[in-house]
Design an enzyme around this catalytic site. Structure first.
Site, PDB file in Angstrom:
ATOM      1  N   GLN A   1       5.212   7.497  16.189  1.00 14.46           N
ATOM      2  CA  GLN A   1       4.169   7.567  14.777  1.00 14.46           C
ATOM      3  C   GLN A   1       2.988   7.949  15.343  1.00 14.46           C
ATOM      4  O   GLN A   1       2.471   7.194  16.067  1.00 14.46           O
ATOM      5  CB  GLN A   1       4.524   6.343  14.111  1.00 14.46           C
ATOM      6  CG  GLN A   1       3.446   6.671  12.784  1.00 14.46           C
ATOM      7  CD  GLN A   1       3.291   5.154  12.192  1.00 14.46           C
ATOM      8  OE1 GLN A   1       2.285   4.325  12.787  1.00 14.46           O
ATOM      9  NE2 GLN A   1       3.620   4.906  10.983  1.00 14.46           N
ATOM     10  N   GLY A   2       2.305   9.073  14.865  1.00  6.58           N
ATOM     11  CA  GLY A   2       1.028   9.450  15.190  1.00  6.58           C
ATOM     12  C   GLY A   2       0.028   9.514  14.147  1.00  6.58           C
ATOM     13  O   GLY A   2      -0.261  10.389  13.312  1.00  6.58           O
TER      14      GLY A   2
ATOM     15  N   SER B   1      -2.742   6.375  13.402  1.00  4.49           N
ATOM     16  CA  SER B   1      -4.123   5.735  13.841  1.00  4.49           C
ATOM     17  C   SER B   1      -4.636   6.636  15.150  1.00  4.49           C
ATOM     18  O   SER B   1      -3.977   7.196  15.873  1.00  4.49           O
ATOM     19  CB  SER B   1      -3.858   4.258  14.280  1.00  4.49           C
ATOM     20  OG  SER B   1      -3.404   3.233  13.396  1.00  4.49           O
TER      21      SER B   1
ATOM     22  N   GLU C   1      10.611   0.477   2.810  1.00  5.40           N
ATOM     23  CA  GLU C   1      10.897  -0.924   2.909  1.00  5.40           C
ATOM     24  C   GLU C   1      11.709  -1.571   1.729  1.00  5.40           C
ATOM     25  O   GLU C   1      12.260  -2.422   1.752  1.00  5.40           O
ATOM     26  CB  GLU C   1       9.713  -1.338   3.325  1.00  5.40           C
ATOM     27  CG  GLU C   1       9.783  -2.643   3.961  1.00  5.40           C
ATOM     28  CD  GLU C   1       8.476  -3.518   4.579  1.00  5.40           C
ATOM     29  OE1 GLU C   1       8.290  -4.474   4.530  1.00  5.40           O
ATOM     30  OE2 GLU C   1       7.728  -2.615   4.988  1.00  5.40           O
TER      31      GLU C   1
ATOM     32  N   GLU D   1      -5.921  -8.515   6.298  1.00 12.49           N
ATOM     33  CA  GLU D   1      -6.851  -8.452   5.273  1.00 12.49           C
ATOM     34  C   GLU D   1      -7.032  -7.160   4.718  1.00 12.49           C
ATOM     35  O   GLU D   1      -7.194  -7.211   3.225  1.00 12.49           O
ATOM     36  CB  GLU D   1      -8.306  -8.462   6.202  1.00 12.49           C
ATOM     37  CG  GLU D   1      -8.560  -9.610   7.029  1.00 12.49           C
ATOM     38  CD  GLU D   1      -7.648  -9.864   8.327  1.00 12.49           C
ATOM     39  OE1 GLU D   1      -7.114  -8.685   8.917  1.00 12.49           O
ATOM     40  OE2 GLU D   1      -7.347 -11.029   8.465  1.00 12.49           O
TER      41      GLU D   1
END
Lengths: 379, 417
Positions: free
Chosen positions: B148-149, B151, B266, B401
């Site tokens: 997966q690209g 970030s 999900e 967070e």
């Protein structure tokens, strides 16, 4: 943790209807104003609420069909008690249900015929099991009972007897010939001035110390239809379950109050709910609330499917351990996030905090239950 | 839709909730449990990765590829995916039952997670017929491994701030930039890539979502060393990489919506994920078993009341998390926050796992100071490594967070900061 059936929840259509009905009833009949009225009424209960509860058949749910009841299992009470807790509706329902269960488990046929129909017709009943010293284990009472010539003479005091003033009969645990016994004491047998109203944190509760000094009842009042120790163990489980359910509801009520405050109270140019310090703490409460509901309904399923003592004990102790800590914590933060207003008697947050602190002390606190769970889970 | 959060608005999610008989599920799980007991591989001589983010050596990669393929060939992977592309067409609960049993028996992970949980469901949901035929079955067999690209060094949680560009160039897309924290980057055959288009539109309004072959010329992959001392993540550089026009999935400049959509699988949308046995959580029973062998201050760790108390807390939390999966199937019990259970899934399990692993180190007392390969370390230092690795899940895929912010805003309705 390996048994996936221990983590399955069943929820019947009947329970769903009870949940909807009780949520509606509690919302309509127990707004904050009514709660405060009840507090002002000091010693009395709200008769009309209890009459409606009886009329809806909730007092009769656990009474077997053979004795005129609905013959449901204790998991049917869970949604009702949860709804009541959410709206701080207080009634003698739990007291009466616990007394009912002791009669069903330990009473003879004749004894059930004598008292169970009274429950169905609206009599309040309660249990007198706790003693000075405050032990949460109920199977070794110290109150003494002596039997001679068909008369049982009691000697000792019970504390934390909920709804004693309203109760038509109390089920008292005692030591009789070195064995734990359960004695039904109808209110006519109590001596004058034997009730002292306890001053408790949660002002919606009616709670008493009851002196049984020199109380004498016929020996036929001693329950003799079942194993008393087993009945008392089962009662601990049911007590843990029902108070957990009530606390799960209360936790939801406190959370709703908190979210409402965070979205309406403005400071520094907008609603305070936009600050992460408040958001994250509130999400922790949300997750505690969700866990409370799952543990409570899970424990209800477990206890109703009678899988054996250990499984029930693990399930209800887990529920009580979690809800006791989580409910107090939620209210503690709700007070804090209300700022100066939260510190006042006028703010409704205190009603939840007082309820939470009262409830954590009933049927065992979080630390107590975790201590009891350790050998069950870790050996 | 929020631009600084990575989960979709719950109102747009249409989770597939199919009624299925609990007894059928138990029976299916029993059957699979029996298969696992016979066919699960024994422990190899080398340490196995604990999660799909830890695959660092060729022997680990080969072992996990073989294992995934054998589970698929036995009929236990992708069971909720359509039959015509290699699945079995069952309700998604059946795949969940398989995942739970794998976790319970502590068998090696289904490591092709980006394919099984993200790219696969996405292609099935909005991919072309050609893409479905070309990719789906090979994801299940592990013939094609996906990465997966998303970030970048300058854009983690603030995903819309990415700088990598994919612009039209004739019949191709031309890609320039770099991606980081690319799990399985050095082994992957394909990447799902999120990049800026050439619209000049700000942030999340101008993104393209591409399926990129990793063998394309101009792609360079460098391994990153983690704090455990091992490899697992990569940094991927794109230097004038050309890929064909039909590598685009979804609408041009609609990449943000596609990325959001991948996060709904999900919850079972579009057949759900083909396996979530990704190793990002373990069962507490494993840790308790290890604790029975641990010594704390000269005595058994499990005789220390404070350690027992913390352990019991974690067990209660685990029970609640497991019960959630059953409660959420009763719509009457889902209120007043019906999306809370699903949307908090990652936060709850990853934080639980991190705290469990940390306690597993502390309860070893003095020996808790040892690390991998020391002969005296309990379980070879696996718990120490597990704790260090647990941050991959509490940080990756949207840190805890940010998850809390999302829950506060989307579930509780608190205002944006």
């Amino acid at each position: 943790m390996s048994d996936d059936r221990a983590t399955a929840i069943t929820f019947s259509d009947e329970q769903r209807l009870l949940l909807e009905q009780s949520e509606r009833f509690a919302r309509n009949r127990s707004g904050f104003e009514s709660v405060r009225k009840r507090i002002a009424a000091k010693d009395d209960i709200d008769r009309s609420i209890w009459q409606d509860i009886v009329a809806m058949g909730w007092a009769n749910l656990l009474v077997p069909v053979a004795y005129g009841g609905s013959g449901l299992r204790v998991d049917a009470l869970v949604p009702i008690v949860e709804s009541a807790g959410r709206h701080l509706l207080a009634s003698p329902l739990i007291s009466t249900a616990l007394a009912t269960q002791l009669l069903v488990d330990a009473g003879s046929r004749g004894q059930k015929e004598m008292w169970l129909p009274q429950v169905g017709s609206g009599s309040v009943a309660t249990t007198a099991l706790c003693e000075p010293g405050g032990s949460w284990a109920l199977t070794e009472p110290r109150l003494q009972a002596q039997c001679s010539n068909g008369i049982v003479r009691l000697s000792g005091t019970k504390i934390h007897v909920r709804d004693a003033k309203e109760a038509q009969f109390l089920i008292v645990s005692a030591m009789l010939d070195g064995q734990p016994a359960l004695v039904v004491v109808e209110r006519a047998y109590l001596r004058e001035n034997s009730l002292r109203s306890q001053i408790v944190l949660d002002e919606t509760q009616r709670c008493y110390t009851v002196s049984f000094e020199e109380v004498e009842v016929p020996a036929t009042m001693v329950l003799d239809g079942g194993d008393v120790v087993e009945a008392l163990c089962a009662l601990e489980r049911t007590g843990e379950l029902l108070f957990s359910a009530e606390m799960a509801g209360g936790l939801g009520g406190a959370l709703a109050l908190l979210v409402n405050h965070l979205t309406t109270r403005e400071a520094f140019g907008g609603p305070i709910g936009r600050f992460q310090a408040l958001k994250h703490a509130t999400v922790d409460i949300l997750l505690d609330f969700e866990a409370a509901r799952s543990l409570v309904y899970g424990a209800g399923t477990t206890i109703a499917s009678s899988p054996g003592k250990a499984a029930s004990e693990i399930a209800t102790r887990m529920a009580k351990a979690h809800t006791s800590d989580a409910f107090v914590h939620a209210c503690d933060r709700t007070i804090q996030f209300h700022g100066g207003l939260g510190f006042t008697y006028e703010c409704n947050a205190q009603l939840f905090l007082r309820r939470a602190m009262w409830s954590q002390a009933v049927f065992g606190s979080a630390k107590y239950h975790r201590q009891k769970l350790a050998p069950l889970l870790l050996s | 839709m929020s631009e600084n959060s990575i989960l979709p608005d719950h109102t747009t999610v249409t989770a597939k909730t199919m009624d299925c008989d609990e007894d059928d599920l138990f029976e299916f799980r029993d059957e699979f449990a029996g298969w696992l007991r016979v066919n699960a591989p024994g422990k190899p001589a080398f340490p196995l990765p604990e999660t799909f983010m830890e695959v660092g050596t060729d022997e680990q990669f080969d072992f996990l590829s073989d294992w995934q393929r054998s589970v698929y060939e036995a009929g236990y992977l992708g069971v909720s995916w359509p039959q015509e592309y290699g699945g079995r067409g069952l309700p998604v609960e059946f795949q969940n039952a398989i995942d739970l049993e794998m976790i319970h028996q502590n068998v090696p992970i289904m490591f092709n997670t980006i394919g099984l949980a993200w790219a696969g469901p996405l292609i099935l949901d909005i991919g072309s017929e050609r893409q479905k035929k070309q990719y789906i079955r090979r994801i299940l067999t592990a013939e094609d491994v996906w990465c997966q690209g998303f970030s970048e060094p300058g854009a983690g949680s603030d995903l819309a701030n990415i700088r990598t560009v994919a612009v039209r160039d004739g019949e191709n897309w031309r890609i320039n930039g770099s991606k980081i924290w690319t799990t399985l980057g050095s082994y992957a055959d394909h990447m799902i890539l999120l990049a800026q288009g050439d619209s000049g539109a700000a942030r999340y309004k101008g993104l393209n979502f591409l399926l990129v072959p990793m063998e394309s010329e101009g792609i360079e992959v460098r391994k990153i060393r983690k704090m455990t001392g091992e490899h697992g993540f990569c940094e991927v550089f794109f230097n004038d990489v050309f890929v064909p026009k039909d590598c685009l999935i979804g609408q041009e400049l609609g990449g943000w919506q596609v990325a959001m959509r991948t996060l709904t699988y999900e919850r079972g949308a579009a057949g759900g994920q083909a396996s979530m046995h990704t190793g990002t959580r373990i069962e507490s029973s494993l840790m308790i078993e290890a604790a029975t062998r641990a010594e704390f201050d000269g005595g058994p760790a499990l005789e220390e009341p404070l350690i027992c108390d913390e352990l019991v807390r974690l067990l209660i939390e685990e029970r609640a998390n497991l019960l959630h999966e059953s409660r959420k199937r009763h719509s009457a019990l889902a209120g007043p926050y019906p999306t809370a259970i699903d949307m908090s899934h990652k936060l709850r399990w990853t934080e639980w796992n991190r705290r469990l692993q940390r306690l597993a180190v502390e309860l070893q007392g003095l020996e808790g100071s040892l690390y991998l390969e020391d002969p005296d370390a309990l379980d070879g230092g696996a718990w120490q490594r597990g704790y260090l690795n647990s941050f991959a899940a509490t940080i990756g895929g949207g840190p805890s967070e940010i998850q809390s912010n999302i829950l506060a805003e989307r579930v509780l309705g608190l205002p944006k900061g």
